[in-house]
Design an enzyme around this catalytic site. Structure first.
Site, mmCIF file in Angstrom:
data_model
loop_
_atom_site.group_PDB
_atom_site.id
_atom_site.type_symbol
_atom_site.label_atom_id
_atom_site.label_comp_id
_atom_site.label_asym_id
_atom_site.label_seq_id
_atom_site.Cartn_x
_atom_site.Cartn_y
_atom_site.Cartn_z
ATOM 1 N N ASP A 183 0.682 -1.251 0.039
ATOM 2 C CA ASP A 183 0.031 -0.076 -0.279
ATOM 3 C C ASP A 183 0.849 1.111 -0.131
ATOM 4 O OD1 ASP A 183 -2.356 1.327 0.139
ATOM 5 O OD2 ASP A 183 -2.185 1.442 2.471
ATOM 6 N N HIS A 188 -8.040 9.771 3.976
ATOM 7 C CA HIS A 188 -7.580 8.526 4.695
ATOM 8 C C HIS A 188 -7.862 9.097 6.160
ATOM 9 C CE1 HIS A 188 -4.394 7.567 1.800
ATOM 10 N NE2 HIS A 188 -5.285 6.696 1.792
#
Ligand code: G3H
Ligand code: 13P
Ligand code: ZN
Length: 341
Positions: free
Chosen positions: A83, A186
Protein backbone atom coordinates in the site's frame (compact mmCIF):
# COMPACT_ATOMS: atom_id res chain seq x y z
CA UNK A 1 -3.28 -21.83 -2.96
CA UNK A 2 -0.23 -19.60 -3.56
CA UNK A 3 -0.56 -15.84 -3.18
CA UNK A 4 -2.29 -14.67 -6.36
CA UNK A 5 -1.79 -11.72 -8.64
CA UNK A 6 -3.95 -8.70 -7.90
CA UNK A 7 -4.50 -8.30 -11.63
CA UNK A 8 -6.18 -11.69 -11.90
CA UNK A 9 -8.27 -11.04 -8.81
CA UNK A 10 -9.49 -7.69 -10.21
CA UNK A 11 -10.04 -9.04 -13.74
CA UNK A 12 -12.33 -11.64 -12.19
CA UNK A 13 -14.07 -8.98 -10.11
CA UNK A 14 -14.68 -6.95 -13.28
CA UNK A 15 -16.21 -10.00 -14.97
CA UNK A 16 -18.43 -10.60 -11.96
CA UNK A 17 -19.26 -6.90 -11.48
CA UNK A 18 -18.16 -6.76 -7.84
CA UNK A 19 -15.57 -4.92 -5.74
CA UNK A 20 -12.84 -6.44 -3.56
CA UNK A 21 -11.87 -4.97 -0.19
CA UNK A 22 -8.16 -4.32 0.34
CA UNK A 23 -7.65 -4.49 4.08
CA UNK A 24 -4.55 -3.15 5.84
CA UNK A 25 -2.66 -5.39 8.25
CA UNK A 26 0.15 -5.00 10.74
CA UNK A 27 -0.03 -8.20 12.77
CA UNK A 28 -1.14 -11.82 12.95
CA UNK A 29 -4.55 -11.14 14.49
CA UNK A 30 -5.56 -8.80 11.67
CA UNK A 31 -4.47 -11.34 9.04
CA UNK A 32 -6.34 -14.15 10.81
CA UNK A 33 -9.44 -11.98 11.23
CA UNK A 34 -9.46 -11.21 7.50
CA UNK A 35 -8.88 -14.83 6.47
CA UNK A 36 -11.64 -16.06 8.78
CA UNK A 37 -13.99 -13.47 7.28
CA UNK A 38 -12.99 -14.60 3.78
CA UNK A 39 -13.67 -18.24 4.66
CA UNK A 40 -17.01 -17.46 6.29
CA UNK A 41 -18.17 -15.45 3.27
CA UNK A 42 -16.29 -17.45 0.61
CA UNK A 43 -14.52 -14.32 -0.64
CA UNK A 44 -11.35 -13.61 -2.60
CA UNK A 45 -9.40 -10.94 -0.73
CA UNK A 46 -6.59 -8.38 -0.89
CA UNK A 47 -4.34 -8.01 2.13
CA UNK A 48 -2.20 -4.89 2.05
CA UNK A 49 0.73 -3.59 4.05
CA UNK A 50 1.89 0.00 4.23
CA UNK A 51 5.51 0.95 4.71
CA UNK A 52 4.63 1.53 8.35
CA UNK A 53 3.22 -1.99 8.60
CA UNK A 54 6.34 -3.50 7.06
CA UNK A 55 8.57 -1.70 9.50
CA UNK A 56 6.28 -2.50 12.49
CA UNK A 57 5.97 -6.25 11.83
CA UNK A 58 9.24 -6.71 9.97
CA UNK A 59 9.29 -7.81 6.33
CA UNK A 60 10.08 -11.47 6.95
CA UNK A 61 7.48 -11.85 9.72
CA UNK A 62 4.79 -10.23 7.59
CA UNK A 63 5.61 -12.27 4.52
CA UNK A 64 5.67 -15.58 6.38
CA UNK A 65 2.39 -14.78 8.11
CA UNK A 66 0.92 -14.31 4.64
CA UNK A 67 2.39 -17.59 3.42
CA UNK A 68 0.75 -19.23 6.43
CA UNK A 69 -2.56 -17.57 5.52
CA UNK A 70 -2.36 -18.94 1.96
CA UNK A 71 -1.52 -22.40 3.31
CA UNK A 72 -4.19 -22.54 6.02
CA UNK A 73 -6.95 -21.10 3.78
CA UNK A 74 -6.17 -22.85 0.45
CA UNK A 75 -9.64 -22.19 -0.95
CA UNK A 76 -9.23 -18.39 -0.72
CA UNK A 77 -7.51 -16.42 -3.52
CA UNK A 78 -5.45 -13.83 -1.64
CA UNK A 79 -3.23 -11.11 -3.08
CA UNK A 80 -0.48 -9.44 -1.05
CA UNK A 81 -0.20 -5.77 -1.93
CA UNK A 82 2.19 -2.94 -1.01
CA UNK A 83 0.00 0.00 0.00
CA UNK A 84 1.28 3.50 -0.90
CA UNK A 85 4.78 2.66 -2.09
CA UNK A 86 6.54 6.00 -1.88
CA UNK A 87 9.39 5.22 -4.28
CA UNK A 88 10.55 2.63 -6.81
CA UNK A 89 12.92 1.27 -4.10
CA UNK A 90 10.01 0.52 -1.75
CA UNK A 91 8.05 -1.22 -4.53
CA UNK A 92 11.05 -3.19 -5.76
CA UNK A 93 11.84 -4.40 -2.24
CA UNK A 94 8.22 -5.55 -1.85
CA UNK A 95 8.38 -7.42 -5.18
CA UNK A 96 11.68 -9.03 -4.25
CA UNK A 97 10.16 -10.08 -0.93
CA UNK A 98 7.23 -11.85 -2.63
CA UNK A 99 4.38 -9.32 -2.76
CA UNK A 100 2.11 -10.06 -5.74
CA UNK A 101 1.13 -6.42 -6.22
CA UNK A 102 2.48 -2.96 -5.49
CA UNK A 103 1.16 0.56 -5.46
CA UNK A 104 3.57 3.17 -6.75
CA UNK A 105 2.08 6.33 -5.30
CA UNK A 106 3.81 8.88 -7.50
CA UNK A 107 1.15 11.49 -6.78
CA UNK A 108 3.38 12.43 -3.86
CA UNK A 109 7.13 12.76 -3.74
CA UNK A 110 9.22 10.15 -1.89
CA UNK A 111 8.66 12.00 1.41
CA UNK A 112 5.00 10.90 1.16
CA UNK A 113 3.89 14.50 1.78
CA UNK A 114 4.78 16.90 -1.04
CA UNK A 115 2.52 16.90 -4.07
CA UNK A 116 4.58 15.59 -6.99
CA UNK A 117 4.80 16.91 -10.49
CA UNK A 118 2.95 14.89 -13.15
CA UNK A 119 6.03 13.93 -15.18
CA UNK A 120 7.71 12.64 -11.99
CA UNK A 121 4.62 10.48 -11.37
CA UNK A 122 4.74 9.06 -14.91
CA UNK A 123 8.47 8.34 -14.69
CA UNK A 124 8.48 6.50 -11.33
CA UNK A 125 5.29 4.62 -12.13
CA UNK A 126 6.65 3.44 -15.48
CA UNK A 127 9.89 2.32 -13.86
CA UNK A 128 7.97 0.22 -11.32
CA UNK A 129 5.59 -1.19 -13.96
CA UNK A 130 8.53 -2.41 -16.06
CA UNK A 131 10.17 -4.13 -13.10
CA UNK A 132 6.90 -5.59 -11.77
CA UNK A 133 5.42 -6.84 -15.02
CA UNK A 134 8.67 -8.60 -15.92
CA UNK A 135 7.95 -10.67 -12.79
CA UNK A 136 4.19 -11.06 -13.23
CA UNK A 137 3.44 -8.60 -10.41
CA UNK A 138 0.55 -6.12 -10.59
CA UNK A 139 0.92 -2.33 -10.36
CA UNK A 140 -1.47 0.28 -9.02
CA UNK A 141 -0.70 3.94 -9.71
CA UNK A 142 -2.31 7.03 -8.24
CA UNK A 143 -3.35 10.24 -9.89
CA UNK A 144 -4.61 13.21 -7.88
CA UNK A 145 -4.25 13.50 -4.13
CA UNK A 146 -6.54 12.61 -1.28
CA UNK A 147 -7.22 15.01 1.57
CA UNK A 148 -6.12 14.33 5.13
CA UNK A 149 -2.85 13.33 6.67
CA UNK A 150 -2.70 9.91 8.27
CA UNK A 151 0.30 9.22 10.47
CA UNK A 152 2.32 11.74 8.52
CA UNK A 153 1.31 10.29 5.12
CA UNK A 154 -0.46 12.61 2.68
CA UNK A 155 -0.20 16.23 1.65
CA UNK A 156 -3.41 17.47 3.24
CA UNK A 157 -4.27 19.02 -0.14
CA UNK A 158 -7.07 17.64 -2.31
CA UNK A 159 -6.47 17.43 -6.06
CA UNK A 160 -9.26 15.55 -7.79
CA UNK A 161 -8.22 13.20 -10.60
CA UNK A 162 -8.32 14.66 -14.10
CA UNK A 163 -9.87 11.99 -16.41
CA UNK A 164 -7.79 13.14 -19.40
CA UNK A 165 -4.57 12.77 -17.42
CA UNK A 166 -5.75 9.41 -16.06
CA UNK A 167 -5.97 8.16 -19.63
CA UNK A 168 -2.52 9.56 -20.40
CA UNK A 169 -0.75 8.00 -17.39
CA UNK A 170 -2.27 4.58 -18.07
CA UNK A 171 -1.17 4.75 -21.72
CA UNK A 172 2.34 5.81 -20.79
CA UNK A 173 2.96 3.42 -17.90
CA UNK A 174 0.87 0.31 -18.62
CA UNK A 175 -0.42 0.12 -15.01
CA UNK A 176 -3.13 -2.38 -14.16
CA UNK A 177 -5.09 -0.25 -11.72
CA UNK A 178 -5.37 3.41 -10.87
CA UNK A 179 -6.27 5.06 -7.58
CA UNK A 180 -8.50 8.04 -8.18
CA UNK A 181 -9.01 11.04 -5.93
CA UNK A 182 -12.71 11.85 -5.71
CA UNK A 183 -12.86 13.71 -2.40
CA UNK A 184 -12.21 10.95 0.13
CA UNK A 185 -9.35 11.10 2.60
CA UNK A 186 -7.52 8.70 4.87
CA UNK A 187 -8.34 8.29 8.54
CA UNK A 188 -11.47 8.60 10.69
CA UNK A 189 -12.13 12.33 10.30
CA UNK A 190 -13.06 12.56 6.64
CA UNK A 191 -16.21 14.70 6.66
CA UNK A 192 -17.97 16.97 9.15
CA UNK A 193 -21.36 15.52 8.12
CA UNK A 194 -22.61 12.61 6.07
CA UNK A 195 -21.25 13.29 2.55
CA UNK A 196 -23.59 13.53 -0.42
CA UNK A 197 -23.01 13.52 -4.19
CA UNK A 198 -21.80 17.16 -3.98
CA UNK A 199 -18.96 16.25 -1.64
CA UNK A 200 -17.93 13.00 -3.32
CA UNK A 201 -17.19 13.44 -7.04
CA UNK A 202 -18.71 10.10 -8.05
CA UNK A 203 -19.23 11.43 -11.59
CA UNK A 204 -15.43 11.37 -12.02
CA UNK A 205 -15.45 7.61 -11.52
CA UNK A 206 -18.01 7.20 -14.29
CA UNK A 207 -16.02 9.44 -16.62
CA UNK A 208 -12.67 7.73 -15.92
CA UNK A 209 -14.23 4.29 -16.30
CA UNK A 210 -15.72 5.34 -19.65
CA UNK A 211 -12.27 6.37 -20.90
CA UNK A 212 -10.40 3.45 -19.31
CA UNK A 213 -12.80 0.47 -19.35
CA UNK A 214 -9.93 -2.04 -18.97
CA UNK A 215 -8.09 -0.36 -16.09
CA UNK A 216 -9.30 -1.21 -12.63
CA UNK A 217 -10.26 1.76 -10.47
CA UNK A 218 -9.22 1.93 -6.84
CA UNK A 219 -10.97 3.91 -4.13
CA UNK A 220 -8.72 4.88 -1.22
CA UNK A 221 -9.99 6.31 2.04
CA UNK A 222 -13.05 4.04 1.85
CA UNK A 223 -13.72 3.40 5.51
CA UNK A 224 -17.29 4.07 6.48
CA UNK A 225 -16.42 4.98 10.09
CA UNK A 226 -19.58 3.43 11.59
CA UNK A 227 -21.17 5.54 14.33
CA UNK A 228 -21.77 2.44 16.47
CA UNK A 229 -18.05 1.63 16.54
CA UNK A 230 -17.24 5.17 17.71
CA UNK A 231 -19.98 4.93 20.35
CA UNK A 232 -18.66 1.57 21.60
CA UNK A 233 -15.10 2.84 21.65
CA UNK A 234 -16.07 5.95 23.62
CA UNK A 235 -18.35 4.00 25.99
CA UNK A 236 -15.35 1.84 26.85
CA UNK A 237 -13.13 4.79 27.77
CA UNK A 238 -12.05 6.03 24.32
CA UNK A 239 -12.05 9.68 23.30
CA UNK A 240 -13.04 10.03 19.67
CA UNK A 241 -14.78 13.07 18.26
CA UNK A 242 -17.84 12.51 16.05
CA UNK A 243 -16.64 11.37 12.64
CA UNK A 244 -18.11 10.61 9.22
CA UNK A 245 -16.73 8.24 6.60
CA UNK A 246 -17.78 7.15 3.13
CA UNK A 247 -21.32 5.71 3.10
CA UNK A 248 -21.38 2.10 1.86
CA UNK A 249 -24.01 3.04 -0.75
CA UNK A 250 -21.53 5.48 -2.36
CA UNK A 251 -18.91 2.73 -2.54
CA UNK A 252 -21.49 0.43 -4.10
CA UNK A 253 -22.26 3.15 -6.66
CA UNK A 254 -18.54 3.33 -7.43
CA UNK A 255 -18.41 -0.44 -7.85
CA UNK A 256 -21.23 -0.23 -10.41
CA UNK A 257 -18.99 2.18 -12.35
CA UNK A 258 -15.66 0.34 -12.40
CA UNK A 259 -14.25 0.52 -8.87
CA UNK A 260 -12.74 -2.90 -8.20
CA UNK A 261 -10.39 -2.36 -5.25
CA UNK A 262 -11.73 -0.70 -2.12
CA UNK A 263 -9.14 0.32 0.48
CA UNK A 264 -10.18 -0.03 4.11
CA UNK A 265 -7.87 0.48 7.07
CA UNK A 266 -9.60 2.78 9.55
CA UNK A 267 -12.72 0.61 10.00
CA UNK A 268 -10.50 -2.30 11.05
CA UNK A 269 -8.61 -0.06 13.48
CA UNK A 270 -11.86 1.19 15.03
CA UNK A 271 -13.34 -2.30 15.33
CA UNK A 272 -10.17 -3.61 16.96
CA UNK A 273 -9.81 -0.76 19.41
CA UNK A 274 -13.48 -0.92 20.42
CA UNK A 275 -13.24 -4.69 20.97
CA UNK A 276 -9.99 -4.47 22.95
CA UNK A 277 -11.25 -1.64 25.14
CA UNK A 278 -14.46 -3.56 25.88
CA UNK A 279 -12.56 -6.73 26.69
CA UNK A 280 -10.22 -4.95 29.10
CA UNK A 281 -13.06 -3.06 30.74
CA UNK A 282 -15.16 -6.21 31.15
CA UNK A 283 -12.42 -8.14 32.96
CA UNK A 284 -10.00 -5.76 34.67
CA UNK A 285 -8.53 -8.64 36.65
CA UNK A 286 -7.48 -10.53 33.48
CA UNK A 287 -3.81 -10.27 32.53
CA UNK A 288 -3.52 -12.98 29.89
CA UNK A 289 -2.99 -10.90 26.73
CA UNK A 290 -4.87 -13.50 24.69
CA UNK A 291 -8.01 -12.14 26.33
CA UNK A 292 -7.72 -8.92 24.34
CA UNK A 293 -5.77 -10.14 21.28
CA UNK A 294 -8.59 -12.65 20.68
CA UNK A 295 -11.11 -9.81 20.97
CA UNK A 296 -9.09 -7.81 18.44
CA UNK A 297 -9.16 -10.69 15.93
CA UNK A 298 -12.89 -11.07 16.38
CA UNK A 299 -13.47 -7.32 15.95
CA UNK A 300 -11.50 -7.38 12.69
CA UNK A 301 -13.33 -10.50 11.45
CA UNK A 302 -16.77 -8.96 12.00
CA UNK A 303 -16.18 -5.68 10.21
CA UNK A 304 -14.30 -7.30 7.31
CA UNK A 305 -17.01 -9.94 6.78
CA UNK A 306 -19.64 -7.19 6.67
CA UNK A 307 -17.67 -5.26 4.04
CA UNK A 308 -17.07 -8.42 1.96
CA UNK A 309 -20.81 -8.90 1.65
CA UNK A 310 -21.40 -5.19 0.95
CA UNK A 311 -18.71 -4.99 -1.75
CA UNK A 312 -20.11 -8.09 -3.49
CA UNK A 313 -16.97 -10.28 -3.30
CA UNK A 314 -18.73 -12.79 -1.03
CA UNK A 315 -19.41 -16.10 -2.76
CA UNK A 316 -16.70 -15.64 -5.42
CA UNK A 317 -13.67 -17.39 -3.88
CA UNK A 318 -14.16 -20.56 -5.90
CA UNK A 319 -14.93 -18.96 -9.27
CA UNK A 320 -11.46 -19.44 -10.77
CA UNK A 321 -8.13 -21.25 -10.64
CA UNK A 322 -5.18 -19.05 -9.71
CA UNK A 323 -2.66 -18.16 -12.43
CA UNK A 324 0.99 -18.26 -11.42
CA UNK A 325 3.12 -15.12 -11.54
CA UNK A 326 5.02 -16.82 -14.39
CA UNK A 327 1.79 -17.08 -16.37
CA UNK A 328 1.03 -13.42 -15.60
CA UNK A 329 4.56 -12.48 -16.74
CA UNK A 330 3.90 -14.27 -20.02
CA UNK A 331 0.65 -12.35 -20.53
CA UNK A 332 2.37 -9.01 -19.91
CA UNK A 333 5.15 -9.95 -22.36
CA UNK A 334 2.59 -10.90 -25.03
CA UNK A 335 0.65 -7.66 -24.51
CA UNK A 336 3.85 -5.62 -24.82
CA UNK A 337 4.88 -7.52 -27.98
CA UNK A 338 1.40 -6.97 -29.46
CA UNK A 339 1.64 -3.25 -28.72
CA UNK A 340 4.98 -2.88 -30.52
CA UNK A 341 4.28 -5.13 -33.56
O1 G3H B 1 -3.01 4.85 3.58
C1 G3H B 1 -2.73 4.76 4.76
C2 G3H B 1 -3.10 3.52 5.49
O2 G3H B 1 -4.20 3.78 6.31
C3 G3H B 1 -1.92 2.96 6.22
O3 G3H B 1 -1.62 3.70 7.34
O4 G3H B 1 0.85 4.18 7.19
O5 G3H B 1 -0.37 4.23 9.39
O6 G3H B 1 0.08 2.06 8.25
P1 G3H B 1 -0.16 3.54 8.09
P1 13P C 1 -9.21 4.54 5.34
O1 13P C 1 -8.38 5.40 6.26
O2 13P C 1 -10.48 5.23 4.94
O3 13P C 1 -9.47 3.20 5.89
O4 13P C 1 -8.37 4.34 3.98
C1 13P C 1 -7.37 3.37 3.90
C2 13P C 1 -6.56 3.48 2.66
O5 13P C 1 -6.90 4.15 1.69
C3 13P C 1 -5.30 2.72 2.64
O6 13P C 1 -4.57 2.94 1.47
ZN1 ZN D 1 -4.72 4.93 0.70
Amino acid sequence: MPLVSLRQLLDEAAKGGYGVGAFNVNNMEQIQGIMEAARATNSPVIVQASRGARSYAGDRFLYHLMLAAAEVYPEIPVALHQDHGNSPETCISAIDLGFTSVMMDGSLEADGKSVADYEYNVAVTREVAEYAHARGVTVEGELGTLGGIEDGVGSGEVHLTDPEQAHDIVERTGIDAIAVAIGTSHGAYKFSKKPDGQVLAMHLIEEIHRRLPDTHLVMHGSSSVPADLIERLNAAGGKMKPAFGVPVEEIQLGIRHGVRKVNVDTDGRLAITAAVREALLAKPEEFDPRHFTKASREGMREVVAERMVQFGQAGHAGDYEPLSLDQMKQTYAETAAGATS
